[in-house]
Design an enzyme around this catalytic site. Sequence first.
Site, PDB file in Angstrom:
ATOM      1  CB  THR A   1      26.961  35.130  57.070  1.00  0.00           C
ATOM      2  OG1 THR A   1      26.586  36.486  56.916  1.00  0.00           O
ATOM      3  CG2 THR A   1      26.913  34.712  58.516  1.00  0.00           C
TER       4      THR A   1
ATOM      5  NE  ARG B   1      20.883  44.206  59.388  1.00  0.00           N
ATOM      6  CZ  ARG B   1      21.312  42.964  59.145  1.00  0.00           C
ATOM      7  NH1 ARG B   1      22.598  42.691  59.193  1.00  0.00           N
ATOM      8  NH2 ARG B   1      20.477  42.009  58.865  1.00  0.00           N
ATOM      9  CB  VAL B   2      22.926  45.110  65.333  1.00  0.00           C
ATOM     10  CG1 VAL B   2      23.411  43.801  65.953  1.00  0.00           C
ATOM     11  CG2 VAL B   2      23.803  46.267  65.789  1.00  0.00           C
ATOM     12  N   GLY B   3      22.661  42.788  62.855  1.00  0.00           N
ATOM     13  CA  GLY B   3      21.899  41.607  62.424  1.00  0.00           C
ATOM     14  C   GLY B   3      21.794  40.577  63.527  1.00  0.00           C
ATOM     15  CG  ASP B   4      21.139  36.597  62.205  1.00  0.00           C
ATOM     16  OD1 ASP B   4      21.578  37.401  61.357  1.00  0.00           O
ATOM     17  OD2 ASP B   4      21.244  35.362  62.070  1.00  0.00           O
TER      18      ASP B   4
ATOM     19  CB  THR C   1      23.753  31.993  57.114  1.00  0.00           C
ATOM     20  OG1 THR C   1      23.931  32.862  55.989  1.00  0.00           O
ATOM     21  CG2 THR C   1      23.456  30.593  56.597  1.00  0.00           C
ATOM     22  N   GLY C   2      21.333  34.173  56.773  1.00  0.00           N
ATOM     23  CA  GLY C   2      20.190  34.618  55.970  1.00  0.00           C
ATOM     24  C   GLY C   2      19.774  36.001  56.421  1.00  0.00           C
TER      25      GLY C   2
ATOM     26  N   GLY D   1      18.904  38.539  58.724  1.00  0.00           N
ATOM     27  CA  GLY D   1      19.077  38.620  60.171  1.00  0.00           C
ATOM     28  C   GLY D   1      17.820  39.020  60.913  1.00  0.00           C
TER      29      GLY D   1
HETATM   30  N1  ASP Z   1      22.467  36.919  58.892  1.00  0.00           N
HETATM   31  C1  ASP Z   1      23.401  37.923  58.421  1.00  0.00           C
HETATM   32  C2  ASP Z   1      22.859  39.282  58.775  1.00  0.00           C
HETATM   33  O1  ASP Z   1      21.675  39.495  58.644  1.00  0.00           O
HETATM   34  C3  ASP Z   1      23.629  37.858  56.951  1.00  0.00           C
HETATM   35  C4  ASP Z   1      23.881  36.478  56.373  1.00  0.00           C
HETATM   36  O2  ASP Z   1      23.745  35.488  57.042  1.00  0.00           O
HETATM   37  O3  ASP Z   1      24.233  36.375  55.210  1.00  0.00           O
HETATM   38  O4  ASP Z   1      23.635  40.139  59.141  1.00  0.00           O
END
Ligand code: ASP
Length: 338
Positions: free
Chosen positions: A207, A235-238, A258-259, A261
């Site tokens: 990301t 699916r929707v992340g953060d 990032t990480g 979500g």
């Molecule tokens: N935060 C992102 C998600 O969950 C993934 C990422 O940051 O690597 O979609």
Amino acid sequence: MKYFRSACVFLIPGLFRGIAAWAAEPPAEKVEYCIALHGGAHSVENRFTGEEEAQCRQSLARALEVGRKVLAENGAALDAVEKTIRAMEDDPLFNAGRGAVFNDLGKHELDASIMDGSARQAGGVAIVATVKNPISLARLVMIETPHILLSGEGAEKFADEMRGRPSIERVPNSYFDTESRRKKWLELREKEAKKTTAMLPALHPSTVGCVALDKSGNLAAGTSTGGMNNKKWGRVGDSPIVGAGTYADNATCAVSGTGIGEEFIRNSSAFHVSALMAYKQFTVDEAVRHVLEKVMKPGTGGIIALDRTGRVSMRYTTFGMARAVADSTGKIEIEVSK
Ligand code: ASP
């Protein structure tokens, strides 16, 4: 829960390293402008090989220079963020735009958001499939609609309406394919079929996110992603959610996360950083550290944040996080592996 537990297994090695910090020192001289970016948090299994590291360093340097130039030439923080993220979306190395991970149907669904700290205006798009640069569509949601987040078919239809805008180019979904992501996707599916694991966290380089301070004292933030490898369709992340993966307020700071979500959404992590500064008078680094160490589960992500004096905090509890910073004093720092 199952999703979180299994993802954690792969990020947990970060725990043994404790929280990692970098570039959190107050600037020695007055900073007129500053830009910081991340290329995703990564787990120990997904750490870089030597060759990948060199490649990622070059990609980060290129993107950083795009945004630095905008700011040096008196451009707005919002433009610097959009342009920097577009450069990273076009780079197949990152899990954003071209190079996005595959979902469980073997397709790409992209999420992005952007926020202008001067007006606390924001825009986001989720589950877009044919927009080459989702960050630019997110900016148009902010400017051209009364809404903040458009998703799926509605976001695609909005992109149709924005036809003719130079920032909006449409591509077939296969444009986002890369062989390295396909390989990782197939490997993960094979592991899942054997039930050795349920889900890997985001792959590296991952990301992308950017925070910027311009010469007028305005802050902006943006984040763009393909999400998690083999994520469920829909699916929707953060990353497209203001307050979770992205936040900016001139009164406090600009933030991109990032990480995992789900962990960022659950804790309103990006807003949480800003709130600690507003209500508890934390410094930007204290706020980032508190959210990662005391609020979020260990080993689940990284955050970059920037205040209006040019103080930058870039911390993570995962194994590593690719990141870079440049400012008006001539500082340029790029770190890929840890
Ligand atoms: N935060 C992102 C998600 O969950 C993934 C990422 O940051 O690597 O979609």
